[in-house]
Write a protein that holds these residues in place. Structure first.
Motif, PDB file in Angstrom:
ATOM      1  N   PRO A 158       0.833  -1.213   0.000  1.00  0.00           N
ATOM      2  CA  PRO A 158       0.000   0.000   0.000  1.00  0.00           C
ATOM      3  C   PRO A 158       0.865   1.259   0.000  1.00  0.00           C
ATOM      4  O   PRO A 158       2.095   1.188   0.152  1.00  0.00           O
ATOM      5  CB  PRO A 158      -0.759  -0.135   1.327  1.00  0.00           C
ATOM      6  N   HIS A 159       0.233   2.399  -0.157  1.00  0.00           N
ATOM      7  CA  HIS A 159       0.897   3.710  -0.060  1.00  0.00           C
ATOM      8  C   HIS A 159       2.144   3.780  -0.953  1.00  0.00           C
ATOM      9  O   HIS A 159       3.169   4.349  -0.569  1.00  0.00           O
ATOM     10  CB  HIS A 159       1.285   3.999   1.388  1.00  0.00           C
ATOM     11  N   TYR A 160       2.045   3.238  -2.138  1.00  0.00           N
ATOM     12  CA  TYR A 160       3.212   3.065  -3.004  1.00  0.00           C
ATOM     13  C   TYR A 160       3.840   4.392  -3.405  1.00  0.00           C
ATOM     14  O   TYR A 160       5.042   4.462  -3.634  1.00  0.00           O
ATOM     15  CB  TYR A 160       2.784   2.279  -4.242  1.00  0.00           C
ATOM     16  N   ASP A 161       3.034   5.428  -3.485  1.00  0.00           N
ATOM     17  CA  ASP A 161       3.536   6.720  -3.938  1.00  0.00           C
ATOM     18  C   ASP A 161       3.642   7.755  -2.837  1.00  0.00           C
ATOM     19  O   ASP A 161       4.248   8.817  -3.028  1.00  0.00           O
ATOM     20  CB  ASP A 161       2.631   7.288  -5.042  1.00  0.00           C
ATOM     21  N   SER A 162       3.060   7.489  -1.675  1.00  0.00           N
ATOM     22  CA  SER A 162       2.910   8.556  -0.682  1.00  0.00           C
ATOM     23  C   SER A 162       3.825   8.439   0.526  1.00  0.00           C
ATOM     24  O   SER A 162       3.967   9.414   1.273  1.00  0.00           O
ATOM     25  CB  SER A 162       1.453   8.601  -0.198  1.00  0.00           C
ATOM     26  N   GLU A 163       4.431   7.292   0.747  1.00  0.00           N
ATOM     27  CA  GLU A 163       5.313   7.119   1.897  1.00  0.00           C
ATOM     28  C   GLU A 163       6.746   6.897   1.434  1.00  0.00           C
ATOM     29  O   GLU A 163       7.005   5.969   0.647  1.00  0.00           O
ATOM     30  CB  GLU A 163       4.837   5.956   2.765  1.00  0.00           C
ATOM     31  N   PRO A 164       7.681   7.716   1.910  1.00  0.00           N
ATOM     32  CA  PRO A 164       9.077   7.595   1.474  1.00  0.00           C
ATOM     33  C   PRO A 164       9.626   6.189   1.703  1.00  0.00           C
ATOM     34  O   PRO A 164       9.428   5.595   2.761  1.00  0.00           O
ATOM     35  CB  PRO A 164       9.803   8.614   2.366  1.00  0.00           C
ATOM     36  N   GLY A 165      10.270   5.672   0.698  1.00  0.00           N
ATOM     37  CA  GLY A 165      10.908   4.367   0.794  1.00  0.00           C
ATOM     38  C   GLY A 165      10.048   3.191   0.388  1.00  0.00           C
ATOM     39  O   GLY A 165      10.560   2.084   0.203  1.00  0.00           O
ATOM     40  N   ARG A 166       8.750   3.399   0.254  1.00  0.00           N
ATOM     41  CA  ARG A 166       7.871   2.271  -0.082  1.00  0.00           C
ATOM     42  C   ARG A 166       8.266   1.626  -1.411  1.00  0.00           C
ATOM     43  O   ARG A 166       8.436   0.405  -1.491  1.00  0.00           O
ATOM     44  CB  ARG A 166       6.420   2.737  -0.159  1.00  0.00           C
ATOM     45  N   ARG A 167       8.376   2.452  -2.433  1.00  0.00           N
ATOM     46  CA  ARG A 167       8.610   1.908  -3.776  1.00  0.00           C
ATOM     47  C   ARG A 167       9.926   1.121  -3.845  1.00  0.00           C
ATOM     48  O   ARG A 167       9.920  -0.054  -4.243  1.00  0.00           O
ATOM     49  CB  ARG A 167       8.569   3.045  -4.805  1.00  0.00           C
ATOM     50  N   PRO A 168      11.069   1.710  -3.487  1.00  0.00           N
ATOM     51  CA  PRO A 168      12.313   0.934  -3.613  1.00  0.00           C
ATOM     52  C   PRO A 168      12.373  -0.265  -2.678  1.00  0.00           C
ATOM     53  O   PRO A 168      12.925  -1.315  -3.036  1.00  0.00           O
ATOM     54  CB  PRO A 168      13.404   1.959  -3.274  1.00  0.00           C
ATOM     55  N   SER A 169      11.801  -0.152  -1.486  1.00  0.00           N
ATOM     56  CA  SER A 169      11.849  -1.257  -0.535  1.00  0.00           C
ATOM     57  C   SER A 169      11.003  -2.441  -1.017  1.00  0.00           C
ATOM     58  O   SER A 169      11.426  -3.600  -0.918  1.00  0.00           O
ATOM     59  CB  SER A 169      11.369  -0.781   0.836  1.00  0.00           C
ATOM     60  N   TYR A 170       9.811  -2.161  -1.541  1.00  0.00           N
ATOM     61  CA  TYR A 170       8.962  -3.242  -2.049  1.00  0.00           C
ATOM     62  C   TYR A 170       9.586  -3.893  -3.274  1.00  0.00           C
ATOM     63  O   TYR A 170       9.634  -5.130  -3.378  1.00  0.00           O
ATOM     64  CB  TYR A 170       7.578  -2.707  -2.386  1.00  0.00           C
ATOM     65  N   ARG A 171      10.094  -3.080  -4.184  1.00  0.00           N
ATOM     66  CA  ARG A 171      10.739  -3.633  -5.383  1.00  0.00           C
ATOM     67  C   ARG A 171      11.919  -4.522  -5.000  1.00  0.00           C
ATOM     68  O   ARG A 171      12.131  -5.590  -5.590  1.00  0.00           O
ATOM     69  CB  ARG A 171      11.179  -2.510  -6.310  1.00  0.00           C
ATOM     70  N   ALA A 172      12.692  -4.099  -4.005  1.00  0.00           N
ATOM     71  CA  ALA A 172      13.848  -4.886  -3.580  1.00  0.00           C
ATOM     72  C   ALA A 172      13.403  -6.213  -2.967  1.00  0.00           C
ATOM     73  O   ALA A 172      14.031  -7.258  -3.197  1.00  0.00           O
ATOM     74  CB  ALA A 172      14.678  -4.095  -2.569  1.00  0.00           C
ATOM     75  N   ALA A 173      12.322  -6.193  -2.190  1.00  0.00           N
ATOM     76  CA  ALA A 173      11.823  -7.424  -1.583  1.00  0.00           C
ATOM     77  C   ALA A 173      11.346  -8.413  -2.646  1.00  0.00           C
ATOM     78  O   ALA A 173      11.585  -9.625  -2.536  1.00  0.00           O
ATOM     79  CB  ALA A 173      10.691  -7.109  -0.607  1.00  0.00           C
ATOM     80  N   VAL A 174      10.682  -7.911  -3.671  1.00  0.00           N
ATOM     81  CA  VAL A 174      10.229  -8.782  -4.764  1.00  0.00           C
ATOM     82  C   VAL A 174      11.424  -9.275  -5.571  1.00  0.00           C
ATOM     83  O   VAL A 174      11.488 -10.450  -5.954  1.00  0.00           O
ATOM     84  CB  VAL A 174       9.216  -8.033  -5.661  1.00  0.00           C
ATOM     85  N   ALA A 175      12.384  -8.408  -5.810  1.00  0.00           N
ATOM     86  CA  ALA A 175      13.547  -8.774  -6.625  1.00  0.00           C
ATOM     87  C   ALA A 175      14.344  -9.916  -5.997  1.00  0.00           C
ATOM     88  O   ALA A 175      14.819 -10.821  -6.693  1.00  0.00           O
ATOM     89  CB  ALA A 175      14.443  -7.554  -6.822  1.00  0.00           C
TER      90      ALA A 175
END
Length: 233
Positions: A158-175
């Motif tokens: 959730p909050h993919y665009d609104s909380e700092p760090g969400r996008r890179p952290s989630y992408r790294a976990a999936v990667a």
């Protein structure tokens, strides 16, 4: 037909109520029973009051299921949940929510309601809980949580665009395989999943998106934006 809606907004964050109206439009009854489950917030009274303020004005029968001061028997709890057309789970702490549900057997009852056609939905922790795993701040720092009800294949962020760090952290976990491929929800967007497959993606604001995020050997992880229909405000 079993359905889950991942919400990037609703009565707790948006004044217009567009996403809540969209949810009610997918209920199986013309005047649906809608049960708010605020477990992730510790059954916060202000959150419950906000739900009633929003849904008493709509063409539905709103109710709340508190678990921290539970007074109902197991039979009554089952009767309440299986009578709902919509179960709406609020935000808060995903890990705590899952633990409390399991103590009270709510996880099993929600599986039964889902199989029976109840629309399950929620925002933040209330979106995370339906998947196999999720991206969360339940423990303070952003991290992956390889736990959930598993009704929705894959993972949720959730909050993919609104909380700092969400996008890179989630992408790294999936990667790195800490989380399976899944769905990233920006604030304002929502997705409807029927029998585990995305069947509708909408947004209350231009530019808000739902993304499919998956591992890629060369890029680490890639995200694909899903076309979203703009709802009337």
């Amino acid at each position: 037909m079993s359905r889950i809606a991942l919400l990037g907004g609703g009565f707790s964050t948006d004044a217009d109520g567009v996403l809540d109206d969209w949810v009610l439009g997918h209920a199986r009854a013309s005047r649906p029973n809608v049960c708010f489950v605020p477990t992730a917030s510790g059954d916060a009274p202000a959150y419950i009051e906000k739900f009633f303020d929003a849904f008493r004005a709509r063409d539905c029968e709103p109710s709340v299921l508190p678990l921290f001061r539970r007074e109902s028997s197991d039979t009554a709890l089952r009767d309440v949940l299986l009578a709902q057309d919509v179960v709406y789970v609020g935000g808060g702490n995903t890990a705590n929510l899952l633990a409390v549900w399991r103590v009270h057997g709510v996880d099993r009852l929600l599986r039964e309601a889902y199989a029976g056609g109840t629309l399950l939905c929620g925002i933040s922790a209330g979106a995370n809980c339906w998947a196999e795993g999720s991206h969360t701040d339940s423990y303070g720092p952003l991290t992956h949580l390889p736990d959930g009800l598993g009704l929705l294949p894959g993972s949720v962020c959730p909050h993919y665009d609104s909380e700092p760090g969400r996008r890179p952290s989630y992408r790294a976990a999936v990667a790195r395989g800490a989380l399976p491929a899944g769905w990233a929800v920006e604030d304002g967007a929502a997705g409807l999943f029927t029998d585990g497959r995305l069947t509708e993606a909408v947004t209350r604001s231009p530019g808000a998106r739902l993304y499919r995020v998956r591992a890629d050997g060369e890029a680490g992880a890639v995200e694909e934006a899903v076309p979203c229909r703009l709802l009337d405000g």
